[in-house]
Design a protein around this motif. Structure first.
Motif, PDB file in Angstrom:
ATOM      1  N   UNK A  22       0.381   7.562 -25.248  1.00 18.89           N
ATOM      2  CA  UNK A  22       0.936   8.855 -24.853  1.00 18.89           C
ATOM      3  C   UNK A  22      -0.097   9.764 -24.196  1.00 18.89           C
ATOM      4  N   UNK A  23      -1.364   9.566 -24.504  1.00 18.71           N
ATOM      5  CA  UNK A  23      -2.396  10.424 -23.918  1.00 18.71           C
ATOM      6  C   UNK A  23      -2.660  10.087 -22.455  1.00 18.71           C
ATOM      7  N   UNK A  24      -2.460   8.828 -22.069  1.00 18.73           N
ATOM      8  CA  UNK A  24      -2.795   8.434 -20.699  1.00 18.73           C
ATOM      9  C   UNK A  24      -1.584   8.176 -19.820  1.00 18.73           C
ATOM     10  N   UNK A  25      -0.384   8.168 -20.397  1.00 17.82           N
ATOM     11  CA  UNK A  25       0.796   7.855 -19.595  1.00 17.82           C
ATOM     12  C   UNK A  25       1.012   8.889 -18.489  1.00 17.82           C
ATOM     13  N   UNK A  26       0.777  10.173 -18.775  1.00 19.73           N
ATOM     14  CA  UNK A  26       0.927  11.215 -17.752  1.00 19.73           C
ATOM     15  C   UNK A  26      -0.103  11.039 -16.636  1.00 19.73           C
ATOM     16  N   UNK A  27      -1.336  10.701 -17.029  1.00 19.91           N
ATOM     17  CA  UNK A  27      -2.381  10.490 -16.033  1.00 19.91           C
ATOM     18  C   UNK A  27      -2.045   9.304 -15.140  1.00 19.91           C
ATOM     19  N   UNK A  28      -1.553   8.225 -15.728  1.00 16.93           N
ATOM     20  CA  UNK A  28      -1.179   7.048 -14.947  1.00 16.93           C
ATOM     21  C   UNK A  28      -0.030   7.373 -13.996  1.00 16.93           C
ATOM     22  N   UNK A  29       0.938   8.132 -14.467  1.00 16.82           N
ATOM     23  CA  UNK A  29       2.057   8.511 -13.607  1.00 16.82           C
ATOM     24  C   UNK A  29       1.577   9.374 -12.442  1.00 16.82           C
ATOM     25  N   UNK A  30       0.706  10.320 -12.717  1.00 14.61           N
ATOM     26  CA  UNK A  30       0.186  11.200 -11.667  1.00 14.61           C
ATOM     27  C   UNK A  30      -0.620  10.394 -10.647  1.00 14.61           C
ATOM     28  N   UNK A  31      -1.494   9.484 -11.138  1.00 13.94           N
ATOM     29  CA  UNK A  31      -2.298   8.663 -10.236  1.00 13.94           C
ATOM     30  C   UNK A  31      -1.406   7.731  -9.425  1.00 13.94           C
ATOM     31  N   UNK A  32      -0.316   7.291 -10.014  1.00  9.91           N
ATOM     32  CA  UNK A  32       0.597   6.392  -9.323  1.00  9.91           C
ATOM     33  C   UNK A  32       1.230   7.021  -8.100  1.00  9.91           C
ATOM     34  N   UNK A  33       1.307   8.349  -8.058  1.00  9.97           N
ATOM     35  CA  UNK A  33       1.858   9.051  -6.913  1.00  9.97           C
ATOM     36  C   UNK A  33       1.009   8.837  -5.654  1.00  9.97           C
ATOM     37  N   UNK A  34      -0.262   8.465  -5.834  1.00 11.13           N
ATOM     38  CA  UNK A  34      -1.180   8.316  -4.711  1.00 11.13           C
ATOM     39  C   UNK A  34      -1.444   6.856  -4.354  1.00 11.13           C
ATOM     40  N   UNK A  35      -0.692   5.942  -4.921  1.00 11.84           N
ATOM     41  CA  UNK A  35      -0.929   4.520  -4.679  1.00 11.84           C
ATOM     42  C   UNK A  35      -0.844   4.171  -3.200  1.00 11.84           C
ATOM     43  N   UNK A  36       0.211   4.583  -2.545  1.00 12.10           N
ATOM     44  CA  UNK A  36       0.389   4.237  -1.122  1.00 12.10           C
ATOM     45  C   UNK A  36      -0.744   4.812  -0.277  1.00 12.10           C
ATOM     46  N   UNK A  37      -1.139   6.034  -0.573  1.00 14.77           N
ATOM     47  CA  UNK A  37      -2.221   6.668   0.182  1.00 14.77           C
ATOM     48  C   UNK A  37      -3.552   5.952  -0.070  1.00 14.77           C
ATOM     49  N   UNK A  38      -3.812   5.557  -1.305  1.00 14.16           N
ATOM     50  CA  UNK A  38      -5.054   4.860  -1.635  1.00 14.16           C
ATOM     51  C   UNK A  38      -5.116   3.510  -0.931  1.00 14.16           C
ATOM     52  N   UNK A  40      -3.638   2.799   1.833  1.00 15.71           N
ATOM     53  CA  UNK A  40      -3.846   3.079   3.251  1.00 15.71           C
ATOM     54  C   UNK A  40      -5.318   3.347   3.546  1.00 15.71           C
ATOM     55  N   UNK A  41      -6.031   3.970   2.606  1.00 18.93           N
ATOM     56  CA  UNK A  41      -7.465   4.206   2.786  1.00 18.93           C
ATOM     57  C   UNK A  41      -8.194   2.867   2.881  1.00 18.93           C
ATOM     58  N   UNK A  42      -7.843   1.928   1.991  1.00 18.82           N
ATOM     59  CA  UNK A  42      -8.449   0.594   2.068  1.00 18.82           C
ATOM     60  C   UNK A  42      -8.180  -0.054   3.428  1.00 18.82           C
ATOM     61  N   UNK A  43      -6.952   0.067   3.912  1.00 19.19           N
ATOM     62  CA  UNK A  43      -6.585  -0.522   5.203  1.00 19.19           C
ATOM     63  C   UNK A  43      -7.381   0.139   6.324  1.00 19.19           C
ATOM     64  N   UNK A  44      -7.474   1.465   6.283  1.00 17.85           N
ATOM     65  CA  UNK A  44      -8.216   2.187   7.324  1.00 17.85           C
ATOM     66  C   UNK A  44      -9.687   1.779   7.349  1.00 17.85           C
ATOM     67  N   UNK A  45     -10.298   1.667   6.180  1.00 15.56           N
ATOM     68  CA  UNK A  45     -11.707   1.280   6.107  1.00 15.56           C
ATOM     69  C   UNK A  45     -11.871  -0.154   6.599  1.00 15.56           C
ATOM     70  N   UNK A  46     -10.969  -1.032   6.185  1.00 17.87           N
ATOM     71  CA  UNK A  46     -11.044  -2.428   6.586  1.00 17.87           C
ATOM     72  C   UNK A  46     -10.964  -2.566   8.114  1.00 17.87           C
ATOM     73  N   UNK A  47     -10.152  -1.734   8.745  1.00  9.23           N
ATOM     74  CA  UNK A  47      -9.948  -1.826  10.206  1.00  9.23           C
ATOM     75  C   UNK A  47     -10.952  -1.017  11.009  1.00  9.23           C
ATOM     76  N   UNK A  59     -13.368  -3.449   1.155  1.00  9.24           N
ATOM     77  CA  UNK A  59     -12.022  -2.887   1.246  1.00  9.24           C
ATOM     78  C   UNK A  59     -10.986  -3.999   1.340  1.00  9.24           C
ATOM     79  N   UNK A  60     -11.280  -5.015   2.136  1.00 10.43           N
ATOM     80  CA  UNK A  60     -10.362  -6.151   2.255  1.00 10.43           C
ATOM     81  C   UNK A  60     -10.230  -6.873   0.922  1.00 10.43           C
ATOM     82  N   UNK A  61     -11.331  -7.026   0.213  1.00  5.98           N
ATOM     83  CA  UNK A  61     -11.322  -7.688  -1.092  1.00  5.98           C
ATOM     84  C   UNK A  61     -10.462  -6.910  -2.085  1.00  5.98           C
ATOM     85  N   UNK A  62     -10.586  -5.596  -2.078  1.00  3.42           N
ATOM     86  CA  UNK A  62      -9.773  -4.754  -2.973  1.00  3.42           C
ATOM     87  C   UNK A  62      -8.290  -4.916  -2.666  1.00  3.42           C
ATOM     88  N   UNK A  63      -7.956  -4.963  -1.384  1.00  5.24           N
ATOM     89  CA  UNK A  63      -6.553  -5.155  -1.002  1.00  5.24           C
ATOM     90  C   UNK A  63      -6.033  -6.505  -1.488  1.00  5.24           C
TER      91      UNK A  63
END
Length: 130
Positions: A22-38, A40-47, A59-63
């Motif tokens: 219960x202590x981290x579920x809110x943090x995980x949900x909030x961080x999850x809102x930025x998944x697509x943007x994060x 995209x950052x990996x893709x931008x760096x890779x390219x 960056x490619x390895x992380x993807x």
């Protein structure tokens, strides 16, 4: 006089496996809102052809890790569980040598820091200054 229902591990107690913390579920949900943007950052760096190759590869390895999972490591080992007298003697000799080296390093550090002084072969603690 002792109550068997107090203390110790009891069947069914504690947080159930798979339940969310219960202590981290809110943090995980909030961080999850930025998944697509994060991602995209990996893709931008890779390219980015101006970025260092090591950064682009990372960056490619992380993807790849996020899309396919991290590669598993297979270790093939045979352990007999038996220790003969020679192996035991080698381990004991190595352990004694490492312990002696460690003690010598510790002694030298104490001397260098002025915590102890060497008087012949005897170490004496320095008096505390006020």
């Amino acid at each position: 006089m002792t109550d068997s229902k107090r203390g110790g591990k009891r069947l069914g107690s504690g947080r159930k496996k798979g339940s969310l913390n219960k202590l981290t579920v809110d943090l995980k949900n909030k961080a999850g809102e930025y998944t697509a943007e994060a991602i995209q950052v990996f893709v931008d760096v890779m390219r980015d052809t101006q970025a260092p190759a090591a950064v682009r590869i990372q960056a490619a390895d992380k993807l790849l890790d996020r899309s396919h999972g991290r590669p598993s490591i297979h270790v093939d080992a045979q352990i007999s569980g038996k220790m003969d007298a020679e192996m035991l003697h080698r381990l004991e000799t190595e352990m004694v040598a490492r312990l002696a080296a460690s003690r010598a390093r510790q002694r030298q550090v104490l001397i260098e820091r002025g915590i102890v002084v060497e008087d012949g072969n005897v170490l004496a603690r320095m008096p505390h200054s006020k």
